[in-house]
Structures are given as structure tokens and as C-alpha cells.
Design an enzyme around this catalytic site. Structure first.
Site, PDB file in Angstrom:
ATOM      1  CD  GLN A  81      -2.936  -0.628  -0.297  1.00  0.00           C
ATOM      2  OE1 GLN A  81      -3.103   0.529  -0.675  1.00  0.00           O
ATOM      3  NE2 GLN A  81      -3.409  -1.666  -0.974  1.00  0.00           N
ATOM      4  CB  SER A  82       4.300   1.945  -1.145  1.00  0.00           C
ATOM      5  OG  SER A  82       5.060   3.093  -1.512  1.00  0.00           O
TER       6      SER A  82
END
Ligand SMILES: *Cc1c(COP(=O)(O)O)cnc(C)c1O
Length: 328
Positions: A77-78
Site C-alpha cells: 500500500q505504498s
């Protein structure tokens, strides 16, 4: 190199607004300080966030050295990975991302956007496995005739941090317009590029506030060490004669909770309160935890009505859609 002549590839919509949040203050009680939010969640570039500013300098450098592809890494989920994919699309570069599956592999939130933005996504089991895959992906690109440009986690190298030296000028001008001198500038700190830039900028331009980083990962000591070295390297890049020590890199480790990427009660309360009073969305991994610190300092009386504080909203909204109903 000097800030004014550092090559920059335009990606962010700036200046971002500086916004007083009086309804939120009211909800925090009579003793709330005046709170100004610097809206770097509104930088644009595939839903915005602090990485847009960093990528302006990193992409300019990539183009200057003749790169044809960007490679970067992060958690699944960067936000940084998502914005790197968008920056590559704008600059006409290929993009490869090495993402670790610590928080699952569901194609939603930022990971969904990575795919939409045309990035080549490589998933590895955990963060320890990233480095090796980064090298393999870079080698593969070179073999196929590409010239890859590697951007470390969060874009937190001196060139990326320099963007928050520049952002400091923008913020100080806005504070000057509203005639405010905040006591602290709160923000979420992860890979330290944002904080290093803010710390260098605060010194270079005599900011009224202390930069107050709220950690989103453990351990705090390692973050401080990285912040000091990155601040010194950033000052050196910009030919600034300044030295930074542990006194300059203030990091609060009390709001991480269990670990990186795991929501906290305080963070979720902060998200709901700001959403329901101002319609501004924080995120559970970064900005929510930073706002939890500010709320705690108001409730504990560390900040009072006589104070003014600033809060840098670093973005992160797309991860809300990965957390889903766990936020409610
Ligand atoms: C990357 C990120 C941060 C932390 O910035 P660093 O420069 O890595 O410390 C904070 N908030 C959000 C939403 C981010 O994506």
C-alpha cells in the site's frame, strides 16, 4: 548545487493551500490551539501526497542522466510507489515496483492504482526480500536495453528531501500572509526525507516552529540517526553551511502502535474527527497517527489556546480503500 537552480520536473500543483480548521478546533474543546493544515494531500499527481514534491527533483535527475525507467520499492500500500508510477507515466518512462506483501496482496487501494498507472509490479513476501529483487529487476531492465533509475524507499535521498526545503519557503510565505508563527509543525515521519528537508528548511529560513515528526514505525533511535545524516547530506547538496544533530531531529515514537501499517485507535479517531468536522481525509498508516499525536497534546494540556500549531497533511488517502470497513 543551489535550491533555486536545482533541476525540477513539474509534477505537483503548488502552492498547496494552508487552511485553518476552526470546526475541528471547536470539537477539541475551548483550550485548542489555532490549527493550520498545510494541504500537501492536494499536490495532485494520482491523488496527491508528499511524494509529488520529492519526485519533481528525482525525475528531473533521472531524465538528466538518460534514464528510461524508474524502479522503486515499498509496502503493497505504498503511496510513494503509486506516485512514482504516476510520475513515470507523466515523464514517459517505464516503471517497475518491488512491493512487499506484509499487508496482503489484495489488488485495491494504492496497489490497484499502481496497475492502472501501468507499472510493472513485482510482489515479494516481506521487506527483507525487496533488495535482492530490486537488483534483479534492474539487471533485467538493463539486459533489455533500458536504463533504470533506482529511487530508494520513500524517495528519501538528499534530492528528494531538498523538495521540503523548498516547501518550507512556500509555507513560511503563507504563514506570513496570515500573520501566524506556529510553535510546532507536526507531520508523519517514515523514511525521513520529508523531515530532513523540513529541518534543513527551518534552519535555513529561520522558521518560527520546531519540526515535530511523529513516527509511524519502530525503532525511534534508527529514525533519528537517519534523520540526522539525511539532513546533513541535504544541506551539503544545497551548499548550506549548517550542521544537524539529535537536537534538531525531534521524533515522537509514542503513536506508532503495534507496528508500521497497523491502524491505532487514536489514529482512527483522528481520521473520523477531521473527516466529520472539516471533510478532510487523513489515512491510517501516516497522517492519522500524526494527528493522533496533536490531539493527545491538546488533551494533555501540552498545547493550549494561546498556541498556534501547523500540521503538514502528507496525503495517503488511497490506503483508506485498502482498510475498508476496519476504519469504522
Ligand atoms: C511517505 C509518506 C509519509 C512519510 O514521509 P517520509 O518522507 O517517508 O518520512 C507521510 N505520509 C504519507 C501519506 C506518506 O505517503
Amino acid at each position: 548545487m543551489q535550491l533555486a537552480t536545482l533541476p525540477r520536473f513539474p509534477l505537483a500543483t503548488t502552492p498547496t493551500p494552508l487552511q485553518r480548521v476552526e470546526t475541528f478546533e471547536l470539537a477539541l474543546g475551548n483550550d485548542s490551539p489555532a490549527i493550520y493544515i498545510k494541504r500537501d494531500d492536494l499536490t495532485g499527481l494520482a491523488f496527491g501526497g508528499n511524494k509529488a514534491r520529492k519526485l519533481e527533483y528525482l525525475v528531473a535527475d533521472a531524465l538528466a542522466v538518460g534514464a528510461t525507467a524508474l524502479i522503486s520499492e515499498g509496502a503493497v500500500q505504498s503511496n510513494h510507489a503509486r506516485m512514482t508510477a504516476a510520475a513515470a507515466a507523466v515523464a514517459g518512462l517505464r516503471c517497475a515496483l518491488v512491493l512487499d506483501a506484509r499487508h496482503g496482496t489484495d489488488v485495491k487501494g494504492n496497489l490497484l492504482l499502481d496497475h492502472l498507472l501501468g507499472a510493472e509490479v513485482h510482489i515479494v513476501p516481506d521487506d527483507a526480500a525487496r533488495a535482492e529483487t530490486m537488483e534483479a529487476v534492474a539487471a533485467g531492465l538493463r539486459e533489455s536495453g533500458e536504463m533504470p533509475y533506482v529511487i530508494p524507499t520513500g524517495g528519501s535521498v538528499p534530492l528528494g528531501a531538498a523538495s521540503y526545503v523548498a516547501a518550507t519557503l512556500e509555507l513560511l510565505q503563507q504563514l506570513n500572509e496570515v500573520e501566524e508563527a506556529p510553535r510546532r509543525l507536526y507531520h508523519a515521519t517514515g523514511s525521513l526525507g520529508t523531515q530532513a528537508g523540513l529541518v534543513v528548511g527551518a534552519r535555513a529560513f529561520s522558521a518560527p516552529y520546531a519540526v515535530y515528526g511523529v513516527a509511524v514505525s519502530h525503532p525511534r533511535e534508527a529514525l533519528i540517526a537517519k534523520g540526522i545524516s539525511l539532513a546533513n547530506e541535504t544541506a551539503a547538496l544545497l551548499d548550506l553551511d549548517a550542521e544537524f544533530t539529535a537536537d534538531d531531529v525531534v521524533i515522537d515514537g509514542g503513536f506508532v502502535g503495534e507496528r508500521y501499517g497497523v491502524a491505532t485507535e487514536g489514529g482512527l479517531e483522528a481520521i473520523r474527527l477531521l473527516a466529520r468536522t472539516e471533510g478532510i481525509l487523513l489515512d491510517p498508516v501516516y497522517s492519522g497517527k500524526a494527528m493522533a499525536a496533536l490531539i493527545d497534546h491538546i488533551r494533555s494540556g501540552d498545547l493550549s489556546h494561546a498556541d498556534t500549531v501547523a500540521f503538514l497533511h502528507t496525503g495517503g488517502g488511497p490506503s483508506l480503500f485498502a482498510f475498508g470497513t476496519a476504519l469504522l
